[in-house]
Enzyme design. Structure first.
Site, PDB file in Angstrom:
ATOM      1  N   CYS A 196     -11.839 -14.726 -28.600  1.00  0.00           N
ATOM      2  CA  CYS A 196     -12.870 -14.951 -29.622  1.00  0.00           C
ATOM      3  C   CYS A 196     -13.240 -16.430 -29.678  1.00  0.00           C
ATOM      4  O   CYS A 196     -13.924 -16.911 -28.785  1.00  0.00           O
ATOM      5  CB  CYS A 196     -12.438 -14.366 -30.955  1.00  0.00           C
ATOM      6  SG  CYS A 196     -13.869 -13.919 -31.948  1.00  0.00           S
ATOM      7  N   HIS A 244     -11.152  -8.849 -29.736  1.00  0.00           N
ATOM      8  CA  HIS A 244      -9.727  -9.074 -30.022  1.00  0.00           C
ATOM      9  C   HIS A 244      -8.869  -8.009 -29.360  1.00  0.00           C
ATOM     10  O   HIS A 244      -8.510  -7.020 -30.004  1.00  0.00           O
ATOM     11  CB  HIS A 244      -9.493  -9.062 -31.531  1.00  0.00           C
ATOM     12  CG  HIS A 244     -10.066 -10.241 -32.231  1.00  0.00           C
ATOM     13  ND1 HIS A 244      -9.345 -11.380 -32.479  1.00  0.00           N
ATOM     14  CD2 HIS A 244     -11.313 -10.469 -32.713  1.00  0.00           C
ATOM     15  CE1 HIS A 244     -10.105 -12.267 -33.094  1.00  0.00           C
ATOM     16  NE2 HIS A 244     -11.316 -11.739 -33.242  1.00  0.00           N
ATOM     17  N   GLU A 295      -5.810  -8.035 -28.711  1.00  0.00           N
ATOM     18  CA  GLU A 295      -4.469  -7.932 -29.305  1.00  0.00           C
ATOM     19  C   GLU A 295      -4.380  -6.811 -30.339  1.00  0.00           C
ATOM     20  O   GLU A 295      -3.299  -6.290 -30.598  1.00  0.00           O
ATOM     21  CB  GLU A 295      -4.066  -9.284 -29.926  1.00  0.00           C
ATOM     22  CG  GLU A 295      -4.790  -9.706 -31.214  1.00  0.00           C
ATOM     23  CD  GLU A 295      -6.139 -10.392 -30.994  1.00  0.00           C
ATOM     24  OE1 GLU A 295      -6.702 -10.244 -29.891  1.00  0.00           O
ATOM     25  OE2 GLU A 295      -6.626 -11.063 -31.921  1.00  0.00           O
TER      26      GLU A 295
HETATM   27  N1  GLN Z   1     -15.480 -18.475 -35.728  1.00  0.00           N
HETATM   28  C1  GLN Z   1     -15.965 -17.713 -34.610  1.00  0.00           C
HETATM   29  C2  GLN Z   1     -17.059 -16.757 -35.028  1.00  0.00           C
HETATM   30  O1  GLN Z   1     -17.171 -16.414 -36.182  1.00  0.00           O
HETATM   31  C3  GLN Z   1     -14.826 -16.982 -33.916  1.00  0.00           C
HETATM   32  C4  GLN Z   1     -14.160 -15.975 -34.781  1.00  0.00           C
HETATM   33  C5  GLN Z   1     -12.835 -15.502 -34.252  1.00  0.00           C
HETATM   34  O2  GLN Z   1     -12.201 -16.176 -33.446  1.00  0.00           O
HETATM   35  N2  GLN Z   1     -12.380 -14.363 -34.718  1.00  0.00           N
HETATM   36  O3  GLN Z   1     -17.824 -16.323 -34.187  1.00  0.00           O
END
Ligand code: GLN
Length: 546
Positions: free
Chosen positions: A391, A517, A519
């Site tokens: 992310c 994600h 994970e």
């Molecule tokens: N802050 C980033 C976004 O909102 C990444 C979010 C995250 O890593 N879950 O796109």
């Protein structure tokens, strides 16, 4: 609003409360009990009721409550749901996590709509009715034989009282054979006296009794074995059957707990009380095999976890657990070295990352620590150390590449710099007019198509995948061509919205950034393929003598 029988067969309920202190591991005990019942052929789910006023934990800082777990249907939930999925290997949903805030929101919305016209809206019966309705929601559809409900907080807290009142009422409504309360408690060891003490548990059960709840099963967390006499004493003082006082001794790993509970016969105790016939003897061969591999690794790697919430392990719970699964799969001990991104700079990056076999750059929000993440990525890209960005980690990899390889010096994510000339990570149009913070990110499962021959395709062994998201910002397609030309390729795309989900670098042994994600979907039974192949890459790197 008493729960209705939805079919001939009544769904059975187990309510798990906690006493004496918080952090006893109600989530792990609930998941372990569910696991051993599932291993006997029963269909089990777990839900958690949290006593805070936030409508969900999505707006909470990880320092407050650890990681925010996300389900396929896009619910932002308590991290215990992660344990439920990792243990049971079945997905949860919004219905599996309810907070006091959500309960009140529903009741207040109904009040405004005029549903209670003329009535005073009160905790009892309106709030407790809404709690009971939600506690029984998962009965619908005949999907489960047993629903385990974990009540957040500790008995004695003011906030949990409406939940306890609701489960008190449910005892009558569901009937004795369909309801049990399992109380998880602590038996502290007083070193100076050399003794385990039962008094706090007696008090905690007294507290439960004063609200009208008699626990049927006592699960006692302890660092030393309980004697038969102690169990008998607890049974006597707490009105619990002798065989229903069981110990939960401290374990080497949370994954030992289902087997420990099996040894304590917790499954049999519960089945007898709920008058359920098990479909088979517990089948936990896979689990035992996993534990065998986990405890007897043949290799070892050191992986750096670059993040900004490293003081708190729970902030990256699912990542830690995904490494446990992927490590066992590879018969490899994965040592995770926390590295605080805010402390990383050009001067010390080699000292921190130079001896590692792989680096994972963690998800996150906001500006703090971004420069450290970019510095880490530049170092592992140039030194060909296996890299996995999740992310924000993927977004930082795009920024790093744009700045240092494409020489777009001011390239940034608009999350960090609104006025950047090169917004390589930008806000999607549909996000631009959103001002509310709760539940408004791109959340939940989205499909993704993989490129043949990519690291991802080799890992997943398929071209179509679905993964969970939680972010506002996205890869900016205006930069796709130049990035690809320079060797940083998009290897996973969400076709419906034309969004880049995976980036991989050519001419690097393992350089992978994912917008989702992974994970969140790693379980004991299905270790996540990307984590498994990242660990494999780290083993190869290590064995090459780097
Ligand atoms: N802050 C980033 C976004 O909102 C990444 C979010 C995250 O890593 N879950 O796109």
């Amino acid at each position: 609003m008493s729960p209705k029988k939805t079919s001939q067969v009544m769904v059975k309920h187990i309510f798990v409360t906690g006493g004496v202190t918080s952090s006893l591991g109600k989530g792990i005990i609930s998941a372990s009990l569910a696991k051993i019942l599932q291993a006997r052929g029963l269909k089990v789910t777990i839900q958690k009721f949290d006593p805070y006023i936030n409508v969900d934990p999505g707006t909470l800082n990880p320092y407050e409550h650890g990681e925010c777990y996300v389900t396929d249907d896009g619910a932002e939930t308590d991290l215990d749901l992660g344990h439920y999925e990792r243990f049971l290997n079945t997905p949860t949903s919004q219905a599996n996590n309810v907070t006091t805030g959500r309960i009140y929101q529903t009741v207040i919305n109904k009040e405004r709509a005029g549903d209670y016209l003329g009535k005073t809206v009160q905790v009892i019966p309106h709030i407790t009715d809404e709690i009971k309705r939600r506690m029984c929601l998962l009965e619908k559809g005949g999907k489960y034989d047993i629903i385990i409900t974990e009540i957040g907080g500790t008995v004695g807290d003011i906030e949990s009282l409406p939940y306890l009142e609701a489960i008190r009422q449910l005892r009558q409504e569901l009937g004795k054979a369909n309801y049990i309360n399992l109380h998880l408690t602590l038996i502290p060891y007083l070193r100076a006296a050399g003794e385990l003490k039962t008094k706090p548990t007696q008090h905690s059960v007294k507290e439960l009794l004063s609200i009208g709840i008699q626990p049927e099963v006592l699960v006692c967390r302890t660092e030393n074995h309980l004697t038969k006499e102690m169990k008998e004493k607890l049974a006597l003082f707490c009105n619990v059957e002798k065989n229903s006082v069981i110990e939960a001794i401290d374990a080497e790993t949370i994954y030992d707990v289902p087997l420990l509970m099996l040894k304590e016969k917790l499954d049999l105790i519960v089945l007898k009380k709920l008058k359920i016939k098990a479909k088979k003897e517990p089948d936990l061969e896979y689990w035992k095999d996993f534990l065998g591999k986990l405890k007897n690794p043949t290799t070892e790697v050191n992986i750096g976890l670059v993040g900004k919430y490293n003081e708190l392990q729970d902030a990256y719970k699912s990542i830690h657990e995904a490494f446990v699964h992927a490590g066992a799969e590879n018969e490899c001990e994965v040592n995770i070295i926390p590295i605080h991104s805010a402390n990383l700079d050009k001067g010390n990056v080699k000292k921190h990352l130079g001896n590692l076999d792989g680096v994972l750059v963690a998800p996150g929000f906001g500006e703090r620590g971004i420069m450290g993440k970019i510095t880490a990525i530049e170092y592992v890209r140039e030194n060909k150390i296996p890299f996995f960005g999740i992310c924000l980690g993927m977004q930082c990899a795009v920024v790093e590449f744009a700045r240092h390889v494409l020489k777009l010096r001011g390239a940034a994510s608009v999350e960090v710099n609104k006025n950047t000339k090169d917004p390589v990570i930008c806000l999607m149009d549909e996000q631009k007019n959103i001002t509310a913070m709760g539940g408004t990110m791109r959340l939940g499962a989205y499909s993704c198509k993989l490129k043949k021959g990519s690291i991802s395709e080799k890992a997943y062994q398929t071209l179509e995948i679905s993964e969970r998201h939680r972010h506002r910002y996205e890869f900016n397609n205006d930069y796709l061509k130049v990035l690809e030309k320079a060797g940083f390729r998009a290897t996973g795309i969400n076709k419906e919205r034309n969004l880049v989900e995976i980036m991989e670098l050519k001419d690097h042994p393992f350089f992978l950034g994912v917008q989702f994600h992974p994970e969140l979907k790693s379980t004991v039974e299905n270790p996540h393929p990307l984590f498994a192949s990242f660990v494999r890459a780290a083993i190869v790197y290590n064995q090459a003598g780097n």
